[in-house]
Design a protein around this motif. Structure first.
Motif, PDB file in Angstrom:
ATOM      1  N   LEU A  40       0.830  -1.200   0.000  1.00  0.00           N
ATOM      2  CA  LEU A  40       0.000   0.000   0.000  1.00  0.00           C
ATOM      3  C   LEU A  40       0.867   1.253   0.000  1.00  0.00           C
ATOM      4  N   PHE A  41       1.952   1.229   0.752  1.00  0.00           N
ATOM      5  CA  PHE A  41       2.884   2.356   0.839  1.00  0.00           C
ATOM      6  C   PHE A  41       4.280   1.888   0.456  1.00  0.00           C
ATOM      7  N   ASN A  42       5.015   2.740  -0.246  1.00  0.00           N
ATOM      8  CA  ASN A  42       6.441   2.454  -0.375  1.00  0.00           C
ATOM      9  C   ASN A  42       7.132   2.849   0.932  1.00  0.00           C
ATOM     10  N   ASP A  43       8.420   2.632   1.024  1.00  0.00           N
ATOM     11  CA  ASP A  43       9.125   2.872   2.281  1.00  0.00           C
ATOM     12  C   ASP A  43       9.046   4.341   2.713  1.00  0.00           C
ATOM     13  N   HIS A  44       9.183   5.230   1.746  1.00  0.00           N
ATOM     14  CA  HIS A  44       9.128   6.661   2.061  1.00  0.00           C
ATOM     15  C   HIS A  44       7.728   7.056   2.541  1.00  0.00           C
ATOM     16  N   GLU A  45       6.693   6.568   1.856  1.00  0.00           N
ATOM     17  CA  GLU A  45       5.314   6.898   2.236  1.00  0.00           C
ATOM     18  C   GLU A  45       4.980   6.344   3.615  1.00  0.00           C
ATOM     19  N   ARG A  46       5.440   5.145   3.890  1.00  0.00           N
ATOM     20  CA  ARG A  46       5.186   4.574   5.223  1.00  0.00           C
ATOM     21  C   ARG A  46       5.817   5.427   6.316  1.00  0.00           C
ATOM     22  N   ALA A  47       7.053   5.862   6.069  1.00  0.00           N
ATOM     23  CA  ALA A  47       7.732   6.707   7.050  1.00  0.00           C
ATOM     24  C   ALA A  47       6.991   8.034   7.229  1.00  0.00           C
ATOM     25  N   GLU A  48       6.498   8.578   6.130  1.00  0.00           N
ATOM     26  CA  GLU A  48       5.770   9.843   6.198  1.00  0.00           C
ATOM     27  C   GLU A  48       4.495   9.711   7.028  1.00  0.00           C
ATOM     28  N   VAL A  49       3.720   8.675   6.759  1.00  0.00           N
ATOM     29  CA  VAL A  49       2.475   8.470   7.500  1.00  0.00           C
ATOM     30  C   VAL A  49       2.780   8.212   8.975  1.00  0.00           C
ATOM     31  N   VAL A  56       1.540  14.510  14.737  1.00  0.00           N
ATOM     32  CA  VAL A  56       0.335  15.324  14.521  1.00  0.00           C
ATOM     33  C   VAL A  56      -0.895  14.656  15.128  1.00  0.00           C
ATOM     34  N   GLY A  57      -1.227  13.461  14.611  1.00  0.00           N
ATOM     35  CA  GLY A  57      -2.392  12.793  15.164  1.00  0.00           C
ATOM     36  C   GLY A  57      -2.873  11.651  14.293  1.00  0.00           C
ATOM     37  N   VAL A  58      -3.762  10.836  14.865  1.00  0.00           N
ATOM     38  CA  VAL A  58      -4.253   9.647  14.176  1.00  0.00           C
ATOM     39  C   VAL A  58      -5.095  10.023  12.955  1.00  0.00           C
ATOM     40  N   ILE A  59      -6.023  10.965  13.110  1.00  0.00           N
ATOM     41  CA  ILE A  59      -6.908  11.331  12.008  1.00  0.00           C
ATOM     42  C   ILE A  59      -6.117  11.867  10.823  1.00  0.00           C
ATOM     43  N   GLU A  60      -5.148  12.732  11.127  1.00  0.00           N
ATOM     44  CA  GLU A  60      -4.332  13.320  10.054  1.00  0.00           C
ATOM     45  C   GLU A  60      -3.513  12.239   9.337  1.00  0.00           C
ATOM     46  N   ALA A  61      -3.019  11.258  10.101  1.00  0.00           N
ATOM     47  CA  ALA A  61      -2.250  10.173   9.484  1.00  0.00           C
ATOM     48  C   ALA A  61      -3.145   9.327   8.579  1.00  0.00           C
ATOM     49  N   LYS A  62      -4.364   9.060   9.030  1.00  0.00           N
ATOM     50  CA  LYS A  62      -5.299   8.287   8.204  1.00  0.00           C
ATOM     51  C   LYS A  62      -5.660   9.044   6.927  1.00  0.00           C
ATOM     52  N   ILE A  68      -2.688   8.847  -0.263  1.00  0.00           N
ATOM     53  CA  ILE A  68      -1.638   8.099  -0.954  1.00  0.00           C
ATOM     54  C   ILE A  68      -2.204   6.865  -1.637  1.00  0.00           C
ATOM     55  N   VAL A  69      -3.076   6.143  -0.928  1.00  0.00           N
ATOM     56  CA  VAL A  69      -3.541   4.841  -1.391  1.00  0.00           C
ATOM     57  C   VAL A  69      -4.612   4.954  -2.474  1.00  0.00           C
ATOM     58  N   SER A  70      -5.432   5.996  -2.425  1.00  0.00           N
ATOM     59  CA  SER A  70      -6.603   6.068  -3.297  1.00  0.00           C
ATOM     60  C   SER A  70      -6.253   5.913  -4.772  1.00  0.00           C
TER      61      SER A  70
END
Length: 346
Positions: A40-49, A56-62, A68-70
């Motif tokens: 679902l995420f590459n390594d960089h995207e996973r680190a970013e999330v 920041v927070g759970v909602i913002e991470a989701k 990213i995934v859509s």
């Protein structure tokens, strides 16, 4: 309602396909054997999330994860559909059987693709492997091929396997040759997670055999360790000593490492440098000079006589310690002699 499945049941399914939704880095570190990685995420995207989640927070991470995934969902569904249409039972997993795998199984269900979410994810599988190795009841007698460096032990395993003799090539599973130069030219070493999983599969596959042949190894091979159940069985098992003339051994090592010598000079020099404590700085410098000047045969011969042979001691070992002694100047004849010995044990 999305479907879930326990690991024990998943491993019994006919024609299963495990799909690992984690990032490529997570997959590389350890995955279920045979699983394919559709992240679902590459390594960089996973680190970013992950950073957004912590800072920041759970909602913002989701929200960021959804963004990213859509755009990836249509291709992801298409890939999984192609496997589903060929009759595979699709089992989706992530690290702990959490949001990544649950969301994918839900989307697949909406698209008419039946898939299961693995309860506990890869973490549950890793626990299963460790528990299985710790409690494994090893039935076959372990036959151990011993011998000095260069006699052709690994080649003999290959010849025995072709003759339908049950063997486990531990160095191949570890992606390491089991020596000071063992990793040079082989790429990344096997991780402990993947080595353990592959070894468990081999032990399960061969556990009804009368015997299994392995090469003599220490408990550690590169970065991985043999489980106690196998290591202790190797110590108790029958020992076959394989011998070969010095020049034959030199030639075999040159043939085995020919591409290594050509393409990995810096790594070889670094490995030589690591021998300074045992061989002395002056001898290591002399060997390095010979390697750079192309005197490879001299380098190999000196390493055998001055380092490997004294280290392992097979050249001066008491032959009465071994159950069979085989001359392997001719590997085909040696393999036949070992097969004859093994046939007598059935």
């Amino acid at each position: 309602m999305h479907k879930v499945i326990a690991l024990e049941d998943a491993l019994k399914i006919d024609k299963p396909l495990f799909i690992d939704m984690r990032s490529p880095g997570e997959y590389e570190q350890g995955h279920i054997p045979g699983a394919i990685n559709i992240p679902l995420f590459n390594d960089h995207e996973r680190a970013e999330v992950g950073t957004i989640y912590k800072q920041v927070g759970v909602i913002e991470a989701k929200q960021r994860g959804l963004a990213i995934v859509s755009s990836k969902l249509p291709e992801l569904v298409s890939q999984i559909r192609s496997f589903y249409q060929t009759g595979y039972s699709i089992i989706i997993y992530c690290w702990r059987g959490g949001m990544r795998s649950k969301s994918v199984v839900t989307v697949l269900d909406l698209m008419g693709i039946t898939a299961y979410q693995l309860i506990g994810g890869y973490k549950a599988y890793r626990r299963f492997v460790l528990d299985s190795l710790r409690t494994f009841e090893l039935r076959p007698e372990i036959i151990v091929i011993c011998g000095s460096t260069g006699v052709g032990k690994t080649a003999l395993l290959g010849k025995l396997a072709k003759k339908q003799i049950p063997v486990i090539d531990l160095e191949s599973l570890a992606n390491h040759r089991g020596s000071v130069f063992g990793q040079v030219g082989l790429g990344k070493p096997q991780t402990a997670q993947n080595f353990d999983a592959l070894l468990l599969q081999e032990l399960q596959r061969l556990n009804e055999k009368r015997y299994v042949v392995v090469e003599c190894e220490s408990k550690r091979i590169g970065n991985v360790y043999l489980p106690d159940v196998l290591y202790q069985a190797m110590r108790r098992g029958k020992k076959i000593l394989v011998q070969a003339d010095l020049e034959t051994r030199v030639s075999r090592l040159i043939d085995e490492y020919v591409d290594v010598y050509r393409n990995n000079t810096e790594a070889l020099l670094a490995s030589l440098k690591a021998l300074a404590k045992r061989l002395g700085t002056r001898k290591v410098m002399a060997l390095s000079d010979k390697l750079l000047s192309g005197e490879v045969r001299d380098v190999v011969r000196i390493l055998l006589t001055d380092y490997y042979d004294p280290l392992y001691g097979y050249e001066t070992a008491n032959l009465d310690y071994f159950d069979l002694v085989v001359n392997a100047n001719n590997l085909d004849k040696a393999a036949c002699q070992i097969v004859e010995y093994l046939e007598q044990r059935r």
